[in-house]
Design a protein around this motif. Structure first.
Motif, PDB file in Angstrom:
ATOM      1  N   ASP A 228       0.808  -1.224   0.000  1.00  0.00           N
ATOM      2  CA  ASP A 228       0.000   0.000   0.000  1.00  0.00           C
ATOM      3  C   ASP A 228       0.842   1.274   0.000  1.00  0.00           C
ATOM      4  OD1 ASP A 228      -2.453  -1.303   0.062  1.00  0.00           O
ATOM      5  OD2 ASP A 228      -2.523  -1.386   2.240  1.00  0.00           O
ATOM      6  N   TRP A 229       2.169   1.122   0.188  1.00  0.00           N
ATOM      7  CA  TRP A 229       2.983   2.296   0.463  1.00  0.00           C
ATOM      8  C   TRP A 229       4.181   2.404  -0.467  1.00  0.00           C
ATOM      9  CZ3 TRP A 229       0.576   5.486   3.659  1.00  0.00           C
ATOM     10  CH2 TRP A 229      -0.397   4.948   4.517  1.00  0.00           C
ATOM     11  N   SER A 230       4.689   3.638  -0.593  1.00  0.00           N
ATOM     12  CA  SER A 230       5.875   3.897  -1.402  1.00  0.00           C
ATOM     13  C   SER A 230       7.097   3.262  -0.765  1.00  0.00           C
ATOM     14  CB  SER A 230       6.100   5.408  -1.526  1.00  0.00           C
ATOM     15  OG  SER A 230       6.450   5.953  -0.248  1.00  0.00           O
ATOM     16  N   ASP A 231       8.179   3.176  -1.517  1.00  0.00           N
ATOM     17  CA  ASP A 231       9.417   2.610  -0.978  1.00  0.00           C
ATOM     18  C   ASP A 231       9.874   3.378   0.270  1.00  0.00           C
ATOM     19  OD1 ASP A 231       9.338   0.845  -3.045  1.00  0.00           O
ATOM     20  OD2 ASP A 231      11.098   1.611  -4.103  1.00  0.00           O
ATOM     21  N   ASP A 275      -1.027  -4.822  -9.072  1.00  0.00           N
ATOM     22  CA  ASP A 275      -0.173  -3.645  -9.181  1.00  0.00           C
ATOM     23  C   ASP A 275      -0.991  -2.447  -9.660  1.00  0.00           C
ATOM     24  OD1 ASP A 275       2.364  -2.328  -9.024  1.00  0.00           O
ATOM     25  OD2 ASP A 275       2.467  -2.394 -11.209  1.00  0.00           O
ATOM     26  N   LEU A 276      -1.909  -2.678 -10.600  1.00  0.00           N
ATOM     27  CA  LEU A 276      -2.796  -1.590 -11.033  1.00  0.00           C
ATOM     28  C   LEU A 276      -3.796  -1.232  -9.944  1.00  0.00           C
ATOM     29  CD1 LEU A 276      -3.581  -2.296 -14.803  1.00  0.00           C
ATOM     30  CD2 LEU A 276      -1.772  -0.920 -13.782  1.00  0.00           C
ATOM     31  N   LEU A 277      -4.189  -2.235  -9.148  1.00  0.00           N
ATOM     32  CA  LEU A 277      -5.064  -1.967  -8.006  1.00  0.00           C
ATOM     33  C   LEU A 277      -4.410  -0.983  -7.049  1.00  0.00           C
ATOM     34  CD1 LEU A 277      -7.789  -3.008  -6.733  1.00  0.00           C
ATOM     35  CD2 LEU A 277      -6.382  -4.586  -5.409  1.00  0.00           C
ATOM     36  N   MET A 278      -3.090  -1.126  -6.872  1.00  0.00           N
ATOM     37  CA  MET A 278      -2.362  -0.195  -6.016  1.00  0.00           C
ATOM     38  C   MET A 278      -2.358   1.214  -6.620  1.00  0.00           C
ATOM     39  SD  MET A 278      -1.620  -1.993  -3.437  1.00  0.00           S
ATOM     40  CE  MET A 278      -3.140  -2.889  -3.811  1.00  0.00           C
ATOM     41  N   LEU A 279      -2.273   1.292  -7.946  1.00  0.00           N
ATOM     42  CA  LEU A 279      -2.377   2.595  -8.608  1.00  0.00           C
ATOM     43  C   LEU A 279      -3.733   3.235  -8.339  1.00  0.00           C
ATOM     44  CD1 LEU A 279      -0.877   2.286 -12.226  1.00  0.00           C
ATOM     45  CD2 LEU A 279      -0.024   3.689 -10.358  1.00  0.00           C
ATOM     46  N   ALA A 280      -4.772   2.415  -8.353  1.00  0.00           N
ATOM     47  CA  ALA A 280      -6.129   2.930  -8.201  1.00  0.00           C
ATOM     48  C   ALA A 280      -6.431   3.387  -6.778  1.00  0.00           C
ATOM     49  CB  ALA A 280      -7.136   1.868  -8.639  1.00  0.00           C
ATOM     50  N   HIS A 281      -5.869   2.680  -5.796  1.00  0.00           N
ATOM     51  CA  HIS A 281      -6.355   2.884  -4.438  1.00  0.00           C
ATOM     52  C   HIS A 281      -5.350   3.458  -3.444  1.00  0.00           C
ATOM     53  CE1 HIS A 281      -9.518  -0.470  -5.292  1.00  0.00           C
ATOM     54  NE2 HIS A 281      -9.815   0.681  -5.873  1.00  0.00           N
ATOM     55  N   THR A 282      -4.069   3.466  -3.765  1.00  0.00           N
ATOM     56  CA  THR A 282      -3.092   3.861  -2.754  1.00  0.00           C
ATOM     57  C   THR A 282      -2.317   5.104  -3.149  1.00  0.00           C
ATOM     58  OG1 THR A 282      -1.234   2.553  -3.627  1.00  0.00           O
ATOM     59  CG2 THR A 282      -2.818   1.402  -2.212  1.00  0.00           C
ATOM     60  N   THR A 283      -1.508   5.560  -2.202  1.00  0.00           N
ATOM     61  CA  THR A 283      -0.644   6.716  -2.429  1.00  0.00           C
ATOM     62  C   THR A 283       0.791   6.214  -2.562  1.00  0.00           C
ATOM     63  OG1 THR A 283      -2.118   8.020  -1.024  1.00  0.00           O
ATOM     64  CG2 THR A 283       0.043   8.973  -1.524  1.00  0.00           C
TER      65      THR A 283
END
Length: 322
Positions: A228-231, A275-283
């Motif tokens: 859910d999170w950036s590096d 991975d696209l789900l993370m684009l849609a829902h997370t920061t």
């Protein structure tokens, strides 16, 4: 001959585009089946049943059997349900398959709550913002709703419940403790999440912020958290986890996707979709390859790791501070 082959290839290409264009129909039919509890209805009868029997159990005084039959026809085609046609002209009997058993609400491994969550208009809306984000940048969920997903959940109890029904309130930990009663678990999350968590034997619920500190423990387990999170954010979380566990014997257990873009495993395509789900829902969230995990773990203070391939989705990564 070349013209015919080219024409066949073109037709196949057209058919594929049509299929992709309307692939959302599969999701909507699946959502319909979950909302109507069709798998549960069939299961409660102990065997295959007719469409009329399904319709009589969906909680409606005037069900539209024509609607139901057309939804079921697609789901049978997709092998979500089985259909046995009577050669003597009797009613078709509908049964469960290996797929539809994952739709049973009372099953410990049910995907029904996640289907309802991921196909809710709130969570579908950000997908429509991808092209805008490609052109202008930004966070898809925030573009769609004016705030990031965690703030949206904090301010919207209905969405918070929908999200938590999909996971996050200690169910996985409760299963671990149930299987190994000598383990004492701590379910650690934000206050508005903990507020909705049920009581479990052997588990204490602790409010907090993983970006500030984590409770002291022998080990930390995180399922579908780091993706859910950036590096940069993940490194902060991992360093706090390192401070919370014993230096020599502690470990972090990560249950998450290991991307294999060219892989042929049964869940490798699902990983790309996630991975696209993370684009849609997370920061800043993303799914990661093994090399990306390796780099992240090292920066977070875990130079040694082990990926455990299990016959399930996702993977398990054990990470050690020494």
């Amino acid at each position: 001959m070349e013209t015919i082959e080219t024409s066949d290839a073109s037709l196949r290409g057209q058919a594929e585009i049509w299929q992709h264009m309307f692939s959302f129909a599969d999701s909507m039919a699946l959502k319909c089946a979950v909302e109507l509890r069709i798998a549960d209805i069939i299961n409660s009868h102990g065997g295959s049943i007719t469409l009329s029997q399904i319709a009589s159990s969906i909680g409606s005084s005037s069900p539209n059997i024509s609607y139901l039959s057309r939804v079921m026809r697609l789901l049978v085609r997709r092998k979500i349900f089985a259909a046995n046609h009577d050669s003597r002209g009797g009613e078709t009997l509908y049964g469960l398959t290996h797929s539809s058993r994952w739709l049973l609400r009372d099953s410990e491994l049910s995907l029904a709550p996640m289907i309802l969550m991921e196909n809710h208009p709130w969570l579908m809306a950000p997908w429509h913002c991808f092209s805008q984000c490609v052109k202008e940048g930004g966070i898809a969920f925030k573009v769609a709703h004016g705030k990031e997903i965690w703030d949206f959940a904090l301010q919207n109890p209905e969405f918070n419940k929908l999200f938590n029904d999909g996971g996050g309130i200690g169910e996985m930990l409760s299963e671990i403790v149930k299987s190994y009663p000598h383990i004492k678990g701590i379910n650690f999350d934000l206050p508005h999440v903990i507020a909705t968590a049920p009581k479990y034997d052997g588990i204490s619920h602790v409010e907090g912020d993983m970006f500030k500190a984590a409770p002291q423990a022998d080990a930390v387990i995180m399922k579908w958290i780091l993706h859910d999170w950036s590096d940069e954010d993940c490194v902060k979380i991992l360093r706090n986890c390192k401070e919370a566990i014993p230096e020599k014997t502690g470990k972090v257990i990560i249950v998450d996707v290991v991307l294999r873009p060219d892989g042929s495993g049964i869940f490798d395509e699902t990983g790309l979709v996630f991975d696209l789900l993370m684009l849609a829902h997370t920061t800043g969230g993303r799914e990661r390859t093994e090399q990306e995990w390796k780099k992240l773990l090292e920066e977070g203070g875990f130079p040694r790791y082990n990926i455990i391939n299990i016959p399930a989705f996702p993977f398990i990564i054990e990470a050690f501070p020494q």
